[in-house]
Scaffold this motif. Structure first.
Motif, PDB file in Angstrom:
ATOM      1  N   ASP A 169      95.945  92.925  61.357  1.00  0.00           N
ATOM      2  CA  ASP A 169      95.932  91.484  61.069  1.00  0.00           C
ATOM      3  C   ASP A 169      97.140  90.765  61.676  1.00  0.00           C
ATOM      4  O   ASP A 169      97.444  89.628  61.326  1.00  0.00           O
TER       5      ASP A 169
ATOM      6  N   SER B 101      95.939  87.764  63.791  1.00  0.00           N
ATOM      7  CA  SER B 101      95.178  86.877  62.901  1.00  0.00           C
ATOM      8  C   SER B 101      96.105  86.012  62.048  1.00  0.00           C
ATOM      9  O   SER B 101      95.858  84.817  61.857  1.00  0.00           O
TER      10      SER B 101
ATOM     11  N   ASN C  46      91.218  83.445  59.610  1.00  0.00           N
ATOM     12  CA  ASN C  46      91.037  84.083  58.309  1.00  0.00           C
ATOM     13  C   ASN C  46      89.594  83.978  57.836  1.00  0.00           C
ATOM     14  O   ASN C  46      88.764  83.303  58.441  1.00  0.00           O
TER      15      ASN C  46
ATOM     16  N   TYR D 167      92.933  87.928  56.105  1.00  0.00           N
ATOM     17  CA  TYR D 167      93.019  87.945  57.559  1.00  0.00           C
ATOM     18  C   TYR D 167      92.255  89.136  58.137  1.00  0.00           C
ATOM     19  O   TYR D 167      92.487  90.274  57.730  1.00  0.00           O
TER      20      TYR D 167
ATOM     21  N   HIS E 257      91.111  92.203  60.507  1.00  0.00           N
ATOM     22  CA  HIS E 257      91.798  93.217  61.303  1.00  0.00           C
ATOM     23  C   HIS E 257      91.051  93.351  62.630  1.00  0.00           C
ATOM     24  O   HIS E 257      89.830  93.516  62.646  1.00  0.00           O
TER      25      HIS E 257
END
Length: 360
Positions: free
Chosen positions: A302, A305, A311, A320, A322
């Motif tokens: 993440d 992100s 998200n 968030y 991966h």
């Protein structure tokens, strides 16, 4: 806060205490001091954030520390002294003007198209969806993906006229539709529902990367035809499971072509700052006498992100995704290694025109 509370209490009680005037003056001075401190505080905060953004990703437990870990090897490598550039020129397959400007001709051009369409079909058959990406992205995306957006050695920066004032943090960069940047250009500040995950996309396009090496050859070009992928998962467990599935997909795609290759997990020192793990798809170059990377699968978790506010919502909470990404095929690198094989160059059956041309 204490001065304000005390002053509020005195005023509430209609007190005629002389301290009221003193507290008012003290309150005004405090407000003025706070106002003066805001600018240096913001500057310090900005400097701290910039430095914090340079911290690398957390390593994946499978990332080796000493040497690359070979996961899979397909066939034995060639043992000869062939050089792809000489073979390409002798057979009128490659024409180089410079490292930024080259042409694939004849069977090499058919090889490029055939390879991309073969990988495209193979990925679609395993549940991937083809995605169309922009060739240009803004500086925000470059920085968010863990690269220095001010460094011309990282990306091709689009320069404005000399007379115009340009914000160096808000420029355009030529990266190509086959780059990770282009995928995140779409998903930055994007909110999904958890039911939409996992996402499994691939893009068939170009990558543009500045190259320091002045040597002419397919291993040192600034623009490449590529197949890239982008996978968004809910959590670490799902990310690891889909990573294993993706590795099996890649093994099947490459093994079906028939050329020798191997898959290796690279050491921590070779990772980019945004990566926690990278599986390198490698072929042996007889001219370099070493394995070179013709593709890769990267896990960033993440990390990106969070930086780019991508998200998803789950049970009224924002989380968030991966991310797994990678250039699973770099055509110039792949073609260079294929030209150096023991056998004479020919187009693999999977890449022939009959398999991908439009039929009436």
């Amino acid at each position: 806060m204490e001065v304000g509370s005390e002053l509020a209490n005195l005023l509430k009680n209609n007190s005629s205490d002389n301290n009221i005037e003193k507290l008012k003056i003290q309150s005004s001075l405090l407000k003025e001091n706070i106002k003066k401190l805001k600018v240096p505080f913001w500057s310090a905060e900005e400097a701290a954030i910039v430095e914090a953004l340079k911290l690398p990703n957390v390593l994946h437990p499978k990332t080796p520390s000493q040497k690359n870990k070979v996961l899979f090897t397909y066939k034995t490598v060639s043992d000869n002294d062939k050089d792809h550039l000489k073979i390409g020129k002798d057979n009128n397959l490659i024409q180089f003007t410079n490292k930024e400007n080259y042409y694939l001709k004849g069977d090499a051009a058919v090889f490029e198209l055939g390879a991309k369409f073969y990988f495209s079909k193979s990925l679609k058959d395993t549940g991937f969806i083809q995605f169309s990406n922009p060739d240009f992205v803004k500086s925000l995306i470059i920085e968010g993906c863990g690269h220095d957006h001010t460094d011309p050695n990282h990306t091709f920066i689009i320069h404005h006229n000399e007379d115009s004032k340009v914000n160096v943090d808000n420029r355009l960069h030529l990266t190509g539709g086959g780059s990770l940047f282009s995928f995140f250009a779409y998903y930055t500040k994007n909110v999904l529902h958890s039911n939409a995950l996992p996402l499994k996309y691939f893009s068939m396009g170009r990558q543009y990367n500045p190259v320091d090496n002045e040597e002419i050859g397919l291993f040192n070009v600034s623009q490449s035809s590529v197949i890239s992928m982008f996978i968004a998962t809910k959590n670490i467990e799902e990310c690891d499971a889909i990573l294993d599935e993706t590795i099996e997909v890649i093994k099947n795609i490459y093994s079906n072509i028939g050329y020798p290759y191997r898959l290796s997990i690279v050491t921590a020192e070779k990772l980019h700052m945004w990566e926690s793990l990278r599986v390198s798809i490698e072929m042996y170059s007889t001219s370099l006498k070493s394995y070179i990377e013709i593709g890769n699968i990267s896990v960033s978790g993440d990390f990106i992100s969070k930086r780019l506010m991508f998200n998803y919502t789950h049970e009224k909470q924002n989380k968030y995704p991966h991310i797994i990404s990678g250039t699973i095929l770099n055509v110039p690198m792949f073609l260079g290694c294929v030209l150096e094989q023991n056998t004479e160059f020919s187009i693999p059956q999977e890449f022939t025109v009959n398999n991908w041309c439009f039929k009436q």
